[in-house]
Design a protein around this motif. Structure first.
Motif, PDB file in Angstrom:
ATOM      1  N   ALA A 388     -31.860  34.662  30.554  1.00 56.68           N
ATOM      2  CA  ALA A 388     -30.614  34.303  31.245  1.00 56.68           C
ATOM      3  C   ALA A 388     -29.953  33.099  30.599  1.00 56.68           C
ATOM      4  N   LEU A 389     -30.744  32.077  30.304  1.00 58.90           N
ATOM      5  CA  LEU A 389     -30.179  30.871  29.701  1.00 58.90           C
ATOM      6  C   LEU A 389     -29.629  31.143  28.305  1.00 58.90           C
ATOM      7  N   VAL A 390     -30.384  31.892  27.517  1.00 60.52           N
ATOM      8  CA  VAL A 390     -29.943  32.187  26.153  1.00 60.52           C
ATOM      9  C   VAL A 390     -28.646  32.992  26.162  1.00 60.52           C
ATOM     10  N   SER A 391     -28.593  34.021  27.020  1.00 61.20           N
ATOM     11  CA  SER A 391     -27.385  34.856  27.067  1.00 61.20           C
ATOM     12  C   SER A 391     -26.196  34.058  27.590  1.00 61.20           C
ATOM     13  N   ALA A 392     -26.443  33.155  28.550  1.00 62.84           N
ATOM     14  CA  ALA A 392     -25.336  32.350  29.095  1.00 62.84           C
ATOM     15  C   ALA A 392     -24.793  31.386  28.039  1.00 62.84           C
ATOM     16  N   VAL A 393     -25.669  30.705  27.332  1.00 60.08           N
ATOM     17  CA  VAL A 393     -25.232  29.774  26.289  1.00 60.08           C
ATOM     18  C   VAL A 393     -24.555  30.527  25.149  1.00 60.08           C
ATOM     19  N   ALA A 394     -25.116  31.698  24.786  1.00 61.29           N
ATOM     20  CA  ALA A 394     -24.511  32.490  23.714  1.00 61.29           C
ATOM     21  C   ALA A 394     -23.104  32.948  24.094  1.00 61.29           C
ATOM     22  N   ALA A 395     -22.932  33.331  25.371  1.00 63.28           N
ATOM     23  CA  ALA A 395     -21.601  33.767  25.816  1.00 63.28           C
ATOM     24  C   ALA A 395     -20.613  32.611  25.849  1.00 63.28           C
ATOM     25  N   ALA A 396     -21.115  31.392  26.099  1.00 60.67           N
ATOM     26  CA  ALA A 396     -20.213  30.236  26.188  1.00 60.67           C
ATOM     27  C   ALA A 396     -19.921  29.620  24.827  1.00 60.67           C
ATOM     28  N   TRP A 397     -20.708  29.962  23.833  1.00 61.23           N
ATOM     29  CA  TRP A 397     -20.585  29.254  22.551  1.00 61.23           C
ATOM     30  C   TRP A 397     -19.239  29.489  21.873  1.00 61.23           C
ATOM     31  N   TYR A 398     -18.783  30.727  21.787  1.00 53.98           N
ATOM     32  CA  TYR A 398     -17.545  31.018  21.047  1.00 53.98           C
ATOM     33  C   TYR A 398     -16.327  30.370  21.705  1.00 53.98           C
ATOM     34  N   PRO A 399     -16.113  30.570  23.018  1.00 49.95           N
ATOM     35  CA  PRO A 399     -14.951  29.889  23.611  1.00 49.95           C
ATOM     36  C   PRO A 399     -15.088  28.358  23.553  1.00 49.95           C
ATOM     37  N   ALA A 400     -16.311  27.821  23.629  1.00 49.25           N
ATOM     38  CA  ALA A 400     -16.480  26.369  23.509  1.00 49.25           C
ATOM     39  C   ALA A 400     -16.092  25.908  22.108  1.00 49.25           C
ATOM     40  N   ARG A 401     -16.435  26.703  21.129  1.00 46.33           N
ATOM     41  CA  ARG A 401     -16.068  26.366  19.755  1.00 46.33           C
ATOM     42  C   ARG A 401     -14.550  26.419  19.586  1.00 46.33           C
ATOM     43  N   LYS A 402     -13.916  27.419  20.208  1.00 48.45           N
ATOM     44  CA  LYS A 402     -12.453  27.502  20.130  1.00 48.45           C
ATOM     45  C   LYS A 402     -11.811  26.287  20.793  1.00 48.45           C
ATOM     46  N   ALA A 403     -12.406  25.812  21.896  1.00 46.81           N
ATOM     47  CA  ALA A 403     -11.871  24.632  22.574  1.00 46.81           C
ATOM     48  C   ALA A 403     -11.977  23.404  21.683  1.00 46.81           C
ATOM     49  N   ALA A 404     -13.081  23.306  20.932  1.00 44.06           N
ATOM     50  CA  ALA A 404     -13.273  22.154  20.054  1.00 44.06           C
ATOM     51  C   ALA A 404     -12.310  22.163  18.882  1.00 44.06           C
ATOM     52  N   MET A 405     -11.721  23.327  18.558  1.00 42.38           N
ATOM     53  CA  MET A 405     -10.809  23.437  17.419  1.00 42.38           C
ATOM     54  C   MET A 405      -9.351  23.162  17.806  1.00 42.38           C
ATOM     55  N   VAL A 406      -9.123  22.871  19.099  1.00 45.33           N
ATOM     56  CA  VAL A 406      -7.752  22.588  19.547  1.00 45.33           C
ATOM     57  C   VAL A 406      -7.232  21.306  18.869  1.00 45.33           C
ATOM     58  N   ARG A 407      -5.994  21.374  18.382  1.00 40.24           N
ATOM     59  CA  ARG A 407      -5.359  20.203  17.755  1.00 40.24           C
ATOM     60  C   ARG A 407      -4.422  19.535  18.770  1.00 40.24           C
ATOM     61  N   PRO A 408      -4.820  18.373  19.264  1.00 41.65           N
ATOM     62  CA  PRO A 408      -4.022  17.753  20.329  1.00 41.65           C
ATOM     63  C   PRO A 408      -2.581  17.476  19.951  1.00 41.65           C
ATOM     64  N   VAL A 409      -2.305  17.175  18.693  1.00 41.10           N
ATOM     65  CA  VAL A 409      -0.929  16.866  18.278  1.00 41.10           C
ATOM     66  C   VAL A 409      -0.022  18.082  18.472  1.00 41.10           C
ATOM     67  N   ASP A 410      -0.526  19.269  18.092  1.00 42.44           N
ATOM     68  CA  ASP A 410       0.273  20.474  18.243  1.00 42.44           C
ATOM     69  C   ASP A 410       0.549  20.779  19.697  1.00 42.44           C
ATOM     70  N   ILE A 411      -0.492  20.588  20.544  1.00 43.41           N
ATOM     71  CA  ILE A 411      -0.332  20.891  21.987  1.00 43.41           C
ATOM     72  C   ILE A 411       0.692  19.944  22.610  1.00 43.41           C
ATOM     73  N   ILE A 412       0.583  18.649  22.304  1.00 43.00           N
ATOM     74  CA  ILE A 412       1.495  17.672  22.909  1.00 43.00           C
ATOM     75  C   ILE A 412       2.917  17.881  22.428  1.00 43.00           C
ATOM     76  N   ARG A 413       3.100  18.163  21.139  1.00 40.75           N
ATOM     77  CA  ARG A 413       4.435  18.438  20.611  1.00 40.75           C
ATOM     78  C   ARG A 413       5.021  19.677  21.259  1.00 40.75           C
ATOM     79  N   GLY A 414       4.163  20.749  21.415  1.00 44.42           N
ATOM     80  CA  GLY A 414       4.662  21.968  22.015  1.00 44.42           C
ATOM     81  C   GLY A 414       5.094  21.737  23.455  1.00 44.42           C
ATOM     82  N   ALA A 415       4.352  20.883  24.184  1.00 42.73           N
ATOM     83  CA  ALA A 415       4.711  20.600  25.575  1.00 42.73           C
ATOM     84  C   ALA A 415       5.987  19.795  25.667  1.00 42.73           C
ATOM     85  N   ALA A 416       6.178  18.913  24.655  1.00 42.41           N
ATOM     86  CA  ALA A 416       7.403  18.102  24.653  1.00 42.41           C
ATOM     87  C   ALA A 416       8.598  18.949  24.348  1.00 42.41           C
TER      88      ALA A 416
END
Length: 416
Positions: A388-416
């Motif tokens: 259960a733990l392995v499958s849960a962490v494995a399922a969370a890994w890809y979206p967590a990695r995508k979250a870590a790749m977010v560029r804050p400058v692009d997001i803030i500029r887009g919101a502005a």
């Protein structure tokens, strides 16, 4: 400091999507529960059947035959002869293990080894104008009680009464019912050689196996030799070892030394034991598929949170959170769901085991109702929780990695 903040953020995001979190947790829990139940049934039945094979029969049986047919004298004398000989009459040998008493004595010298000479054959048991075909085993009662569980399976009388009773036999409960033959009754036993003996029933056993209970009888070795007209002959040496797993190697050594076919319990039941491997592979594949499907729920939750919280992620990163910190927050969410699902799954597994333990059913060929044999060891719960733990962490890994790749400058500029 960071971990307390990260745990608070992860818990808040899971609470925000409460319904999806509950569904994903239940998916993991059901996967763990069914994994525990099926694994316990498979492991328990495998262990029980293997134990029955080990307990109810000798670990090694040495037979008065050879694994390969002996070469005929003409082919030994002319191995490279150019002329083929058809319809040659093979040399016939007197059946039986030569000097079996000395071989039994030699085997018994090994620490913990029990060896017994036996004579087996087919006979007819007759009583009250009814006939039943039976497999006869001429044995030494003192050693037989150490080789098999027949002594513990006795319902009436005793295996040891064969020593004190004249012309005694031990029969199964199925044969007793079928012939109406009770303890201390006299039955007529007829051998293929035409010899007839009146023999006294000194014991009745019940193994739960219809074939044994209706078709197996025991008597003293010397009585079997007289009845089958094979004086001073034994056609088997039955051996029990302190370690059943060593039977295959021990049997190979015996056969290499004496030449007689020596069969270990693993060899006799090789096809049967091979089914366990296939069955377990199919079972664990199905349960693994359930866990993988449940993992997609976690993947869906965290992916959705990442998409919805891109601005929040950008703000956190602008406040000094590193990419690894952001990834850790979303991995923690997967661990939370995995832990909750694991604990709830253990509870579901216990409930399922209690339900399965109460089931009884009748198996063709068995005289008594049978229940499921369950392995309730820690291994099943530990493996299910780890999965259960392995499958849960494995399922969370890809979206967590995508979250870590977010560029804050692009997001803030887009919101502005």
């Amino acid at each position: 400091m960071f971990w307390s903040v990260a745990l608070g953020i992860a818990a808040a995001q899971l609470r925000h999507r409460r319904r999806q979190t509950v569904v994903s947790t239940l998916g993991i829990a059901l996967g763990v529960g069914f994994f525990i139940a099926t694994s316990s049934v498979m492991s328990g039945s495998e262990r029980d059947l293997t134990q029955r094979l080990v307990d109810n029969a000798p670990h090694i049986t040495v037979k008065d035959e050879f694994r390969k047919a002996s070469a005929q004298p003409i082919f030994v004398a002319f191995p490279d002869g150019a002329v083929a000989l058809d319809n040659t009459k093979p040399r016939e040998y007197l059946r039986g293990i030569k000097n079996y008493a000395a071989k039994v004595e030699e085997l018994s010298q090994h620490p913990g080894v029990v060896a017994e000479a036996a004579l087996t054959g087919q006979v007819i048991v007759r009583y009250a104008n009814k006939d039943v075909s039976a497999s006869l085993a001429g044995i030494d009662p003192e050693k037989e009680r150490l080789l098999t569980k027949v002594e513990t399976d006795m319902r009436e009388g005793s295996l040891m009464r064969l020593r004190t009773a004249s012309q005694g036999i031990v029969i199964g409960n199925g044969m007793s019912v079928r012939l109406g033959l009770g303890l201390d009754d006299l039955a007529t036993v007829v051998s293929p050689a035409g010899l007839v003996r009146r023999m006294k029933v000194v014991g009745i056993f019940s193994t739960g196996n219809l074939l044994l209970d209706e078709g197996q009888i025991y008597m003293l070795l010397k009585d079997a030799q007289v009845l089958l007209d094979k004086p001073f002959i034994a056609n088997q040496i039955r051996i029990r070892l302190p370690d059943p797993n060593a039977a295959e190697g021990f049997a190979a050594d015996i056969e290499a030394r004496w030449g007689y076919r020596s069969e270990s319990w693993q060899e006799v039941n090789r096809d049967f034991l091979g089914l366990f491997v296939i069955r377990n592979a199919i079972t664990y594949s199905i349960v693994s598929a359930i866990m993988i499907v449940a993992s997609f729920g976690i993947f869906n939750i965290i992916s959705t949170v990442v998409l919805e919280k891109r601005r929040d992620i950008a703000i956190l990163m602008s406040m000094g959170f590193r990419a690894a910190d952001i990834q850790s927050i979303f991995l923690i969410q997967g661990v939370f769901v995995g832990i909750f699902g694991m604990v709830l799954g253990w509870g579901i597994g216990l409930v399922l085991l209690q339900m399965l333990a109460s089931i009884e059913f009748t198996i063709p060929g068995m005289t008594e109702k049978q229940g499921l044999v369950l392995d309730k060891g820690f291994f099943q719960f530990g493996l299910g929780g780890l999965f259960a733990l392995v499958s849960a962490v494995a399922a969370a890994w890809y979206p967590a990695r995508k979250a870590a790749m977010v560029r804050p400058v692009d997001i803030i500029r887009g919101a502005a």
